[in-house]
Structures are given as C-alpha cells and as structure tokens.
Design a protein around this motif. Structure first.
Motif, short mmCIF file in Angstrom:
data_model
loop_
_atom_site.label_atom_id
_atom_site.label_comp_id
_atom_site.label_asym_id
_atom_site.label_seq_id
_atom_site.Cartn_x
_atom_site.Cartn_y
_atom_site.Cartn_z
N TYR A 36 -5.63 9.49 4.40
CA TYR A 36 -6.88 8.80 4.74
C TYR A 36 -6.62 7.35 5.13
N MET A 37 -5.62 6.72 4.51
CA MET A 37 -5.31 5.33 4.86
C MET A 37 -4.72 5.22 6.26
N HIS A 38 -4.19 6.30 6.79
CA HIS A 38 -3.73 6.32 8.17
C HIS A 38 -4.88 6.62 9.12
N LEU A 44 -8.69 0.63 6.93
CA LEU A 44 -7.77 0.68 5.80
C LEU A 44 -6.32 0.55 6.26
N TYR A 45 -6.03 1.17 7.40
CA TYR A 45 -4.65 1.07 7.87
C TYR A 45 -4.33 -0.36 8.30
N ARG A 46 -5.21 -0.96 9.07
CA ARG A 46 -4.94 -2.29 9.61
C ARG A 46 -4.84 -3.34 8.50
N HIS A 47 -5.73 -3.24 7.52
CA HIS A 47 -5.81 -4.30 6.52
C HIS A 47 -5.06 -4.00 5.23
N ILE A 48 -4.69 -2.75 5.00
CA ILE A 48 -4.05 -2.40 3.72
C ILE A 48 -2.73 -1.66 3.93
N HIS A 49 -2.78 -0.45 4.47
CA HIS A 49 -1.58 0.39 4.48
C HIS A 49 -0.50 -0.09 5.44
N GLN A 52 0.78 -2.79 5.65
CA GLN A 52 1.72 -3.67 4.95
C GLN A 52 2.98 -2.88 4.58
N HIS A 53 2.80 -1.65 4.10
CA HIS A 53 3.96 -0.83 3.72
C HIS A 53 4.80 -0.48 4.95
N HIS A 54 4.14 -0.29 6.10
CA HIS A 54 4.84 0.11 7.30
C HIS A 54 5.49 -1.06 8.04
N ARG A 55 5.43 -2.24 7.45
CA ARG A 55 6.24 -3.33 7.98
C ARG A 55 7.72 -3.04 7.74
N LEU A 56 7.99 -2.13 6.82
CA LEU A 56 9.36 -1.67 6.60
C LEU A 56 9.61 -0.46 7.49
N ILE A 57 9.98 -0.74 8.72
CA ILE A 57 10.28 0.33 9.68
C ILE A 57 11.58 1.03 9.28
N VAL A 58 12.49 0.26 8.74
CA VAL A 58 13.74 0.80 8.19
C VAL A 58 13.64 0.66 6.67
N PRO A 59 13.25 1.72 5.97
CA PRO A 59 13.05 1.62 4.51
C PRO A 59 14.35 1.33 3.77
N TYR A 60 14.21 0.68 2.63
CA TYR A 60 15.34 0.51 1.71
C TYR A 60 14.81 0.62 0.29
N ALA A 61 15.73 0.83 -0.65
CA ALA A 61 15.37 1.29 -1.99
C ALA A 61 14.33 0.42 -2.69
N TYR A 62 14.58 -0.88 -2.82
CA TYR A 62 13.66 -1.69 -3.62
C TYR A 62 12.40 -2.07 -2.86
N ASN A 93 3.66 -2.55 -1.25
CA ASN A 93 2.36 -2.14 -0.73
C ASN A 93 1.38 -3.30 -0.86
N HIS A 94 0.26 -3.17 -0.16
CA HIS A 94 -0.87 -4.05 -0.43
C HIS A 94 -1.33 -3.78 -1.87
N PRO A 95 -1.73 -4.81 -2.63
CA PRO A 95 -2.15 -4.59 -4.02
C PRO A 95 -3.24 -3.53 -4.18
N VAL A 96 -4.16 -3.45 -3.23
CA VAL A 96 -5.21 -2.44 -3.31
C VAL A 96 -4.62 -1.04 -3.17
N GLU A 97 -3.68 -0.88 -2.24
CA GLU A 97 -3.02 0.41 -2.08
C GLU A 97 -2.21 0.76 -3.32
N GLY A 98 -1.48 -0.22 -3.85
CA GLY A 98 -0.71 0.04 -5.05
C GLY A 98 -1.57 0.53 -6.19
N LEU A 99 -2.77 -0.07 -6.32
CA LEU A 99 -3.70 0.34 -7.37
C LEU A 99 -4.25 1.73 -7.13
N LEU A 100 -4.74 1.99 -5.91
CA LEU A 100 -5.39 3.27 -5.61
C LEU A 100 -4.41 4.42 -5.50
N LEU A 101 -3.33 4.20 -4.78
CA LEU A 101 -2.42 5.30 -4.47
C LEU A 101 -1.49 5.60 -5.65
#
Length: 258
Positions: free
Chosen positions: A114-116, A121-126, A128-138, A143-151
């Motif tokens: 739904y956030m996609h 929601l995607y523009r203002h919240i989710h 943020q997580h996709h700023r990591l185009i190349v993911p790494y462990a830590y 995430n955006h704090p709202v996403e961290g709370l909800l998801l």
C-alpha cells in the motif's frame, strides 16, 4: 543481593543488540567483492543518503521500537506469568513461531504494498527506505519513523499478541526476525548461508525490489514469498556470476511500465 534480568528486558534489548552485531559481521564480509550483489563503488555512489544519516535513522526507529515493547510487555504480563508460560512444549513454541511469522509476513506485505501504491505515502514516507538503491546490512531498518512504527513495530506487536508467545519466547523470535531482516538487506550472497538455502525470500529476492525495475514486485518480507505469488507481484530472477567478481541479479520476467 541477587541481580536478575527480566525476560521483558531481554525481549526489548536483545533484538536491538543482535541487529548491530549481525550487521557488523556483514560489514566485514562486504569488503570482498566476490560475494557482493553490487560493487562497493555502486554502494558509495548510487545510494542517495549518507551512512551517518542511516545510522541515526535506525537508532531512532530502535528507540521507538523499545518504547512500544516496554508498553506491550507492561500491559500483557509480568515476569511471573512469563515464567509460567515458559514451559511450553517444542510443538507449542513451533506453532507460536509459525503463527507469528505468518502474521508478520501478512501485515508487512499489505502495508508495504500500500505504501508503494499510495503516491502520497510513497513520496513522503516509504521513499526514504528506497534511497538505499544498493542495500547494505545496517540499513535494513532505515525507514521514515512513521513507516518504522506502522510496518515493523505494529507488525511485531500483532505477531506477539496473536501468536500468544511469552516474553521469553519473544526474545528468540524477534532476534531471529531481526537477523533475517538484516540478512535480506545485506547485499551479499555468501556460500552456505542457511537463509538462502531455506528461504526463497532472501538478499537477492529483496534486491530485486530495491532496483527501479522491481519496485512494484517482491513486496514480501521478511520470511516467505507466498503473498507475492498469490497476488501476482512475484518477480523471478536469476543469479549470475560477474567476470570481475560478485554476482548480478537479473529479472526473468519483462517489466512493463503502467
């Protein structure tokens, strides 16, 4: 005077500590190009957020997560009740873990999707997580704090409540779920990794979702791929060795823009 650490305290703190210890393990291996899904150069150049900002964001989410866990444990029981519930059989624990995994997967799939689909929601919240185009462990919990709370935090609370697990059992379940989440974002493909052997939802599977061609696919996290397959958002891929070291994840299906 006897010093006793409560199950509630360990259930709150253990997943946070495990996150950084397990991430540190992958930071050590990340310097070796032969295991990487993207080059170190790509990690440094393609990502749209600094690692310092990522660390701050993760620490903020973990602080919120800890507060919610304390409230949840306070409302649902005490050390005495958790001790009484700690004598469950292995079958009961396995059942609770499986229910928690299904609940967490179901919640995260539909919230994530739904956030996609919701542009606001995607523009203002989710996004943020996709700023990591190349993911790494830590960066797994960046995430955006709202996403961290909800998801993550609400999803974890529901998994805890609906599975009926005790605070003692939650120490192991949420530490395991944390390790799995870090592993999915590690950006590496290590030989003998048990998560890659037993779970189709793994670092390569989730890497597809972080690429431009895969943002509308592979929403499932952190355990199974069932919802993606049922609802048509599953993108199969091949994993090929690169000549100069490392691996490349290639989608199998042709992606059409909407």
């Amino acid at each position: 005077m006897e010093f006793k650490i409560s199950d509630e305290f360990l259930g709150t703190v253990a997943p946070l500590v495990v996150y950084w210890i397990y991430s540190g393990f992958y930071v050590l291996f990340g310097s070796n190009e032969k295991y990487r899904l993207h080059s170190k150069k790509d990690e440094d150049e393609k990502n749209l957020v600094s690692k310092k900002t990522v660390v701050k964001g993760v620490l903020l989410q973990q602080a919120v997560q800890a507060v919610v866990a304390i409230i949840l444990f306070t409302v649902t029981g005490s050390d005495e009740s958790s001790t009484n519930n700690g004598n469950n059989s292995l079958f009961d624990l396995g059942r609770q873990f499986f229910i928690a995994m299904v609940v967490l997967d179901t919640w995260q799939y539909f919230m994530h999707r739904y956030m996609h689909q919701n542009k606001f929601l995607y523009r203002h919240i989710h996004s943020q997580h996709h700023r990591l185009i190349v993911p790494y462990a830590y960066g797994a919990l960046y995430n955006h704090p709202v996403e961290g709370l909800l998801l993550d935090t609400v999803g974890g609370a529901l998994a805890f409540l609906l599975s009926g697990m005790s605070p003692r059992a939650s120490i192991f379940f949420f530490s395991f779920a944390t390790i799995k989440t870090v592993d999915d974002h590690c950006g590496l493909w290590l030989p003998g990794n048990l998560f890659h052997i037993f779970f189709r939802n793994n670092s390569a599977y989730h890497d597809v979702h972080h690429q431009l061609y895969g943002t509308k696919y592979n929403y499932s996290q952190p355990f199974f791929v069932v919802w993606d397959k049922i609802l048509g958002t599953h993108m199969p891929f091949t994993l090929e060795k690169k000549e100069n070291g490392g691996f490349e994840v290639r989608p199998v299906k042709v992606v059409k823009d909407d």
